[in-house]
Design a protein around this motif. Sequence first.
Motif, PDB file in Angstrom:
ATOM      1  N   GLY A  94       0.832  -1.211   0.000  1.00 62.76           N
ATOM      2  CA  GLY A  94       0.000   0.000   0.000  1.00 62.76           C
ATOM      3  C   GLY A  94       0.862   1.255   0.000  1.00 62.76           C
ATOM      4  O   GLY A  94       0.584   2.222  -0.717  1.00 62.76           O
ATOM      5  N   TYR A  95       1.906   1.233   0.831  1.00 63.95           N
ATOM      6  CA  TYR A  95       2.779   2.406   0.942  1.00 63.95           C
ATOM      7  C   TYR A  95       3.371   2.759  -0.422  1.00 63.95           C
ATOM      8  O   TYR A  95       3.384   3.911  -0.850  1.00 63.95           O
ATOM      9  N   HIS A 101      -1.325  10.772   4.857  1.00 65.71           N
ATOM     10  CA  HIS A 101      -0.373   9.732   5.275  1.00 65.71           C
ATOM     11  C   HIS A 101       1.022   9.983   4.694  1.00 65.71           C
ATOM     12  O   HIS A 101       1.165  10.572   3.616  1.00 65.71           O
ATOM     13  N   GLU A 156      -7.741  11.639   1.908  1.00 71.96           N
ATOM     14  CA  GLU A 156      -7.980  10.261   2.357  1.00 71.96           C
ATOM     15  C   GLU A 156      -9.464  10.063   2.658  1.00 71.96           C
ATOM     16  O   GLU A 156     -10.143  11.018   3.053  1.00 71.96           O
ATOM     17  N   ASP A 211      -7.308   8.380  -1.274  1.00 75.56           N
ATOM     18  CA  ASP A 211      -6.680   7.219  -0.630  1.00 75.56           C
ATOM     19  C   ASP A 211      -7.718   6.591   0.303  1.00 75.56           C
ATOM     20  O   ASP A 211      -8.109   7.181   1.305  1.00 75.56           O
ATOM     21  N   HIS A 225      -8.170   3.088   4.682  1.00 77.16           N
ATOM     22  CA  HIS A 225      -8.950   2.702   5.865  1.00 77.16           C
ATOM     23  C   HIS A 225     -10.446   2.644   5.605  1.00 77.16           C
ATOM     24  O   HIS A 225     -11.188   2.192   6.468  1.00 77.16           O
ATOM     25  N   THR A 234      -4.591  -4.188   3.127  1.00 77.03           N
ATOM     26  CA  THR A 234      -4.030  -4.565   4.427  1.00 77.03           C
ATOM     27  C   THR A 234      -4.980  -4.313   5.596  1.00 77.03           C
ATOM     28  O   THR A 234      -4.613  -4.568   6.730  1.00 77.03           O
ATOM     29  N   LYS A 235      -6.128  -3.786   5.313  1.00 71.62           N
ATOM     30  CA  LYS A 235      -7.041  -3.482   6.413  1.00 71.62           C
ATOM     31  C   LYS A 235      -8.261  -4.407   6.322  1.00 71.62           C
ATOM     32  O   LYS A 235      -8.244  -5.502   6.842  1.00 71.62           O
TER      33      LYS A 235
HETATM   34  C1  LIG Z   1      -3.905   6.390   4.446  1.00 68.50           C
HETATM   35  C2  LIG Z   1      -2.898   5.317   4.229  1.00 68.50           C
HETATM   36  N1  LIG Z   1      -2.376   5.145   3.004  1.00 68.50           N
HETATM   37  C3  LIG Z   1      -1.456   4.189   2.775  1.00 68.50           C
HETATM   38  C4  LIG Z   1      -1.028   3.357   3.777  1.00 68.50           C
HETATM   39  C5  LIG Z   1       0.027   2.319   3.508  1.00 68.50           C
HETATM   40  O1  LIG Z   1      -0.582   1.082   3.363  1.00 68.50           O
HETATM   41  P1  LIG Z   1       0.133  -0.315   3.725  1.00 68.50           P
HETATM   42  O2  LIG Z   1       0.225  -0.377   5.200  1.00 68.50           O
HETATM   43  O3  LIG Z   1      -0.831  -1.300   3.163  1.00 68.50           O
HETATM   44  O4  LIG Z   1       1.446  -0.344   3.058  1.00 68.50           O
HETATM   45  C6  LIG Z   1      -1.556   3.486   5.052  1.00 68.50           C
HETATM   46  C7  LIG Z   1      -1.128   2.588   6.139  1.00 68.50           C
HETATM   47  O5  LIG Z   1      -1.718   2.414   7.143  1.00 68.50           O
HETATM   48  C8  LIG Z   1      -2.521   4.496   5.306  1.00 68.50           C
HETATM   49  O6  LIG Z   1      -3.029   4.672   6.504  1.00 68.50           O
END
Ligand SMILES: Cc1ncc(COP(=O)(O)O)c(C=O)c1O
Length: 488
Positions: free
Chosen positions: A170-171, A195, A247, A276, A279, A310-311
Amino acid sequence: MVRLPYTTALTTLFSYGLLFAFGQLRDFFRKLIDWFKAKNVKGYAPICLGLEDFYVRRLYLRIQDCFGRPIASAPDSWFDVVERYSNDSNKTLQRTSNTTRCLNLGSYNYLGFAAADEYCTPRVIESLKKYSPSTCSVRVDGGTTKLHTELEELVARFVGKPAAILFGMGYVTNSAIIPCLIGKGGLIISDSLNHNSIVNGARGSGATVRVFQHNSPAHLEDVLREQIAGGQPRTHRPWKKIIVIVEGIYSMEGELCKLPEIIAVCKKYKAYTYLDEAHSIGAVGQSGRGVCELLGVDPADVDIMMGTFTKSFGSCGGYIAASKEIIQHLKHSCPAHLYATSMSPPAVQQVISAIKVILGEDGSNRGAQKLARIRENSNFFRSELKKMGFEVLGDNDSPVMPIMLYNPAKIPAFSRECLRQKVAVVTVAFPATPLLLARARICISASHTREDLLKALDVISRVGDLVGIKYFPAEPPKIAEAGHDKLE
Ligand SMILES: Cc1ncc(COP(=O)(O)O)c(C=O)c1O
């Protein structure tokens, strides 16, 4: 909006001041000692200079047992937390072979898919046998399995966009995609609480970055108007393009984005919107389709929809959903697609199965039940915390609810005492939040039972009294008391 009481602000500042002064004093003596025995300097500059790691050495390490706690089971509503101890005043932590079964209020397991699931788990095991844990290849070589293309189509259908592309993290989805969408001569207008992955993606893009006040469409409009009038720095030429990044649910605030208003502003000034939904996807909306569904926004009005697996989906990886042209462009230009190993096939299968359960395509109504449960659980928990007098951030329906702690001494006090009473919570402080706004971030799951929530409320209430974080007068706590009686 945080209502930081005046005295709390003062005592919090005083605490940080005290920690800083003691830290400086210790650093001074450390330097003196090092100066006397500085024989092992080999001509290299130190990796961390002066104040660069001061916060970690002198503040974080004192309470590091509250962070990064290893777990020894799936992140279900209850999980096993590995016990640790320190023999050197918390500088290093040693793991023991003992674990404590704790109620889990920290994982992003919103729909409960992160634990064994009757529909998902057998399919994931099957895909592990068939495809192995890794494709050992990038998407454009041998890293695209049938599962990857199936998930891309499913994600596009789920979020209501023509096409989608997957990424292993995700990041990386944010940090690698934003530079492919915009560069020099472009303007990114980013919410002030976006984020870190968005911040890094925006910085790495080479575009000019401006920030608007958190979730304020009015301030966004001011920034847009000012920037469009001024144009690019020095040349004052018109911006090549403008992207506004927000977000769906803010991960540290638990707030829902004011998406309809923000989209209206973006349309007025012809700026693209990038949303984004890390969540919010899966967690909110009648059928789990995120903030667009919850707030009545047509996905066609959001140009780029980003999300993570991932959530709510209990897996890993991220996606971008957009028009076919944008996705095609990303497939040809994004280094994270061209040069990074593709998502692990069992992780892909997990998401496919989870989305099918959410959509009822598994032939059951478990998805609808999970969605109803997460909403009920979140709204119940939030309202009970507020009745007890805690300062709780965020909006109804959001499963993320930060409880404000403020004072640095209250971070370990709250975290350790909750753990002692078998409730595992995540505490968050600077640099993930502004210095004065440390908090405990509760994440509610559909897999929490009413009994779990009552236990959590009971423990949090008692620890809250002990630590002194009930900043408002409490309402008569009818339900909490009922729960207390029941548990005792
Ligand atoms: C708003 C947001 N974008 C992206 C990410 C990154 O996602 P990942 O943890 O799946 O790499 C996060 C992580 O919590 C997040 O809160």
